[in-house]
Scaffold this active site. Structure first.
Site, PDB file in Angstrom:
ATOM      1  N   TYR A  57      41.873  -0.720  42.478  1.00 28.26           N
ATOM      2  CA  TYR A  57      40.562  -0.144  42.823  1.00 28.26           C
ATOM      3  C   TYR A  57      40.289  -0.252  44.319  1.00 28.26           C
ATOM      4  CZ  TYR A  57      39.919  -0.617  37.733  1.00 28.26           C
ATOM      5  OH  TYR A  57      40.080  -0.560  36.372  1.00 28.26           O
ATOM      6  N   HIS A 122      48.250  -3.573  34.441  1.00 30.84           N
ATOM      7  CA  HIS A 122      47.415  -2.360  34.371  1.00 30.84           C
ATOM      8  C   HIS A 122      48.045  -1.263  33.496  1.00 30.84           C
ATOM      9  CE1 HIS A 122      43.989  -0.670  37.086  1.00 30.84           C
ATOM     10  NE2 HIS A 122      43.914  -0.158  35.883  1.00 30.84           N
ATOM     11  N   SER A 201      35.898   2.451  29.718  1.00 25.86           N
ATOM     12  CA  SER A 201      35.193   3.741  29.589  1.00 25.86           C
ATOM     13  C   SER A 201      34.449   3.833  28.253  1.00 25.86           C
ATOM     14  CB  SER A 201      36.172   4.916  29.759  1.00 25.86           C
ATOM     15  OG  SER A 201      36.812   4.873  31.014  1.00 25.86           O
ATOM     16  N   PRO A 202      33.645   2.806  27.919  1.00 32.77           N
ATOM     17  CA  PRO A 202      32.940   2.820  26.628  1.00 32.77           C
ATOM     18  C   PRO A 202      31.868   3.903  26.538  1.00 32.77           C
ATOM     19  CG  PRO A 202      32.147   1.014  27.999  1.00 32.77           C
ATOM     20  CD  PRO A 202      33.343   1.590  28.705  1.00 32.77           C
ATOM     21  N   GLY A 204      32.441   6.888  27.680  1.00 34.78           N
ATOM     22  CA  GLY A 204      33.152   8.152  27.890  1.00 34.78           C
ATOM     23  C   GLY A 204      33.024   8.623  29.324  1.00 34.78           C
ATOM     24  N   GLY A 206      30.723   8.293  31.268  1.00 33.08           N
ATOM     25  CA  GLY A 206      29.380   8.824  31.513  1.00 33.08           C
ATOM     26  C   GLY A 206      28.964   9.926  30.553  1.00 33.08           C
ATOM     27  N   PHE A 207      29.935  10.623  29.963  1.00 28.93           N
ATOM     28  CA  PHE A 207      29.585  11.801  29.159  1.00 28.93           C
ATOM     29  C   PHE A 207      28.723  11.447  27.946  1.00 28.93           C
ATOM     30  CE2 PHE A 207      30.222  15.075  25.934  1.00 28.93           C
ATOM     31  CZ  PHE A 207      29.865  16.194  26.664  1.00 28.93           C
TER      32      PHE A 207
END
Ligand SMILES: NC(=O)c1ccc[n+]([C@@H]2O[C@H](COP(=O)([O-])OP(=O)(O)OC[C@H]3O[C@@H](n4cnc5c(N)ncnc54)[C@H](OP(=O)(O)O)[C@@H]3O)[C@@H](O)[C@H]2O)c1
Length: 326
Positions: A57, A122, A201-202, A204, A206-207
């Site tokens: 990152y 990773h 990414s729980p 999604g 942001g979606f």
């Protein structure tokens, strides 16, 4: 904040952690450094004890996490990751044992600490036997520089091979209402071996929060620009999933983000999602999910509705999909 144990390990963490990637990587311009530090410290105030970063990152991400958490060091769990060539995820994997050691030393410096609580690979490196990777981390654990071993997006064969050499405390892979593949083989294997699961990414990316639609535009360095699932057509097609979440959330005086996180928490007691945000208000909202109970009826309503929805678009472009699930 409730706490959870990651698998059979002794590692207790808050039921919801904080994903720190988006503070400076992946989703457009980096947040202001002081604001990022304030956000991480607010998370500590609110009871979060698991913080997620990675070499990949960028140096500043680990530096910010380290600086923000320094006053609370003994109360928190810092997770970081090794495994990309030169720490650059666009260059492919590099988990050669000397490189793992070098990353650990550099991460310790950037994090300004004497130990990495949870050190994940990773991505599985096809050129380095998993036994060698696990052996390298085992040596770091013996020296006290690392406390726990983790993997990310590893397949079941890799998980078993790693676990046989050095017990794996947690697997961090994508899992959410719109990516449920881990349910097939991964979750049963983790259950059998006593390994905790940290869904990334729980929301999604942001979606699932209902704040993104087909008209949303992302800044030019936002990773979502190359994700097929975020093409305008896919976003339009996948809106029914967000609508479903909205209906369930409304019935619980909750938000879509909270239902998405609460759904993950309800799957297994050893699941600890790590939503990411750059905004204080959303941080509080997301952590509020720990107090939302989804009843058996809610869960079967979600299950039933999901079975009628066909999520459009791959979660990764082909060249990145190939390195997951090995
Ligand atoms: N191991 C891996 O390969 C891997 C891959 C990806 C991510 N991760 C880790 O997992 C963490 C979380 O994943 P992620 O950041 O990809 O995805 P995520 O947590 O599913 O979603 C983050 C996105 O959602 C937005 N958001 C967050 N809370 C919101 C809310 N309540 N309402 C509306 N929007 C909200 C954030 O924007 P704002 O900042 O504007 O709120 C951000 O764009 C990362 O920080 C990283 O630590 C690991």
């Amino acid at each position: 904040m409730k706490t959870r144990k990651l698998g059979n390990s002794d590692l207790m963490v808050s039921a919801i952690g904080l994903g720190c990637m988006g503070l400076s990587h992946g989703y457009g311009p980096a947040a202001d450094k002081n604001a990022a530090i304030a956000l991480i410290r607010k998370a500590v105030d609110l009871g979060v004890t698991l913080f997620d970063t990675a070499e990949a990152y960028g140096a500043s991400n680990e530096e910010i996490v380290g600086e923000a958490l320094a006053p609370y060091r003994d109360k928190v769990i810092i997770a970081t990751k090794f495994g990309f060539k030169d720490g650059d995820s666009t260059k492919g994997q590099d988990s050669r044992p000397p490189r793992i050691r070098a990353v650990a030393e550099a991460s310790l410096k950037r994090l300004k600490t004497d130990r990495i609580d949870l050190f994940y690979q990773h991505r599985v490196d096809p050129n380095v036997p998993m036994e060698d990777v696990a052996g390298a981390v085992k040596d770091l654990i013996a020296e006290g520089k690392v406390k726990h071993f983790g993997l990310s997006e590893a397949g079941v064969t890799s998980i078993r091979r790693a676990h046989a050499v050095q017990p794996v405390t947690a697997l961090q892979s994508e899992y959410s209402l719109w990516w449920r593949e881990p349910e097939t083989e991964i979750l049963p294997t983790l259950d059998e071996l006593g390994i905790g699961f940290v869904p990334f990414s729980p929301l999604g990316k942001g979606f699932l929060t209902g704040t993104i639609d087909e008209n949303t535009s992302f800044s030019k360095d936002d990773f979502r620009n190359i994700v097929p699932r975020f093409s305008p057509e896919a976003r339009k097609a996948n809106q029914s999933l967000v609508d479903l979440l909205g209906a369930i959330a409304a019935g619980k005086q909750a938000t879509q983000a909270q239902v998405a996180i609460a759904w993950l928490l309800s799957q297994k007691p050893w699941i600890v999602p790590i939503p990411g945000t750059t905004k204080l208000q959303r941080l509080e909202e997301n952590l509020g999910a720990a107090s939302i109970e989804l009843s058996t009826e809610d869960l079967s309503q979600i299950e039933d509705a999901l079975s009628k929805i066909n999520v459009e678009g791959d979660r990764y472009p082909a060249h990145l999909a190939a390195r997951a699930g090995r």
